[in-house]
Design a protein around this motif. Structure first.
Motif, PDB file in Angstrom:
ATOM      1  N   THR A  76     -24.496 -22.881 -16.169  1.00 53.14           N
ATOM      2  CA  THR A  76     -24.556 -23.777 -17.491  1.00 53.14           C
ATOM      3  C   THR A  76     -24.705 -25.302 -16.978  1.00 53.14           C
ATOM      4  OG1 THR A  76     -23.112 -22.355 -18.667  1.00 53.14           O
ATOM      5  CG2 THR A  76     -23.169 -24.679 -19.403  1.00 53.14           C
ATOM      6  N   ARG A 135     -27.920 -27.935 -17.528  1.00 48.07           N
ATOM      7  CA  ARG A 135     -27.573 -29.312 -18.384  1.00 48.07           C
ATOM      8  C   ARG A 135     -28.114 -30.260 -17.731  1.00 48.07           C
ATOM      9  NH1 ARG A 135     -23.206 -30.616 -21.442  1.00 48.07           N
ATOM     10  NH2 ARG A 135     -22.026 -28.862 -21.008  1.00 48.07           N
ATOM     11  N   LEU A 155     -23.881 -27.001 -24.604  1.00 47.83           N
ATOM     12  CA  LEU A 155     -24.993 -27.757 -23.784  1.00 47.83           C
ATOM     13  C   LEU A 155     -25.809 -28.772 -24.890  1.00 47.83           C
ATOM     14  CD1 LEU A 155     -26.465 -24.948 -21.378  1.00 47.83           C
ATOM     15  CD2 LEU A 155     -25.790 -27.217 -20.886  1.00 47.83           C
TER      16      LEU A 155
END
Length: 214
Positions: free
Chosen positions: A76, A80, A162
């Motif tokens: 993640t 990002r 996100l």
């Protein structure tokens, strides 16, 4: 080529890289190349631009590696960074408020197929072209949710975080993106086959990134 990628966790790898073992960054690059490539394509960047963005992302992530605190999953975190790079290259689409529809929170990914062995699948270029063309026609706010959730395997919460939208909006956009695509690809292939990232390109990016950090 590093051959211990399956045995090392991201925490182990990062700690050792920060301690001076730069060569281990190759594991990070190889492990996350496919995910970042799919993110780039979800923004409708072509192959070359996606590669440039991936390289920029890996260099940026390397420089910021000491800032990763493990509060979120590493995948993640690096996605990002990739998305931020994509945003800077293309104006961020404005998101409209959407009414929440009745969606099953436990719905499985559209392309989930536990019996599929992607290593044995021969890439069908025509099918890939059809899928990619279909995805490119979906409005960006739906397309990026579909990419993060269905292609990159993030959960609803991670996707919402996100994109800085609510989980309900993620579900709405995911549902609508599936409705647009389902007619063309519901009988087709697993999510891993979408925008399959050929190993030759992975090797090229690994070589470029490792030269830069060294």
């Amino acid at each position: 080529m590093i051959t211990t990628s399956e045995k090392l966790s991201e925490t182990d790898i990062i700690e050792r890289i920060l301690a001076g073992e730069k060569s281990l960054y190759e594991i990070i690059v190889r492990r996350y190349n496919p995910f970042l490539y799919k993110v780039g394509r979800s923004y409708n960047y072509n192959h070359e631009d996606s590669q440039d963005l991936i390289q920029e992302t890996f260099i940026g992530a390397y420089k910021s590696l000491s800032q990763f605190e493990g509060r979120s999953d590493f995948k993640t975190w690096i996605i990002r960074i990739m998305m931020n790079n994509c945003y800077r290259k293309k104006e961020k689409s404005s998101f409209k408020n959407e009414m929440v529809q009745d969606i099953n929170d436990n719905a499985k990914p559209m392309f989930s197929n536990s019996n599929n062995d992607t290593g044995k699948v021969i890439q069908n270029r025509e099918l890939a072209r059809i899928i990619e063309e279909a995805l490119s026609k979906i409005p960006f706010d739906y397309r990026v949710v579909f990419s993060l959730r269905e292609i990159n395997g993030l959960n609803i919460s991670e996707t919402a975080d996100l994109l800085n939208i609510s989980e309900s909006n993620v579900k709405v956009r995911l549902n609508r993106s599936k409705a647009i695509l389902r007619g063309e690809i519901e009988k087709a292939y697993s999510s891993q086959e979408l925008f399959e990232f050929n190993l030759i390109y992975c090797d090229a990016i690994v070589e470029w990134v490792m030269k830069k950090i060294n």
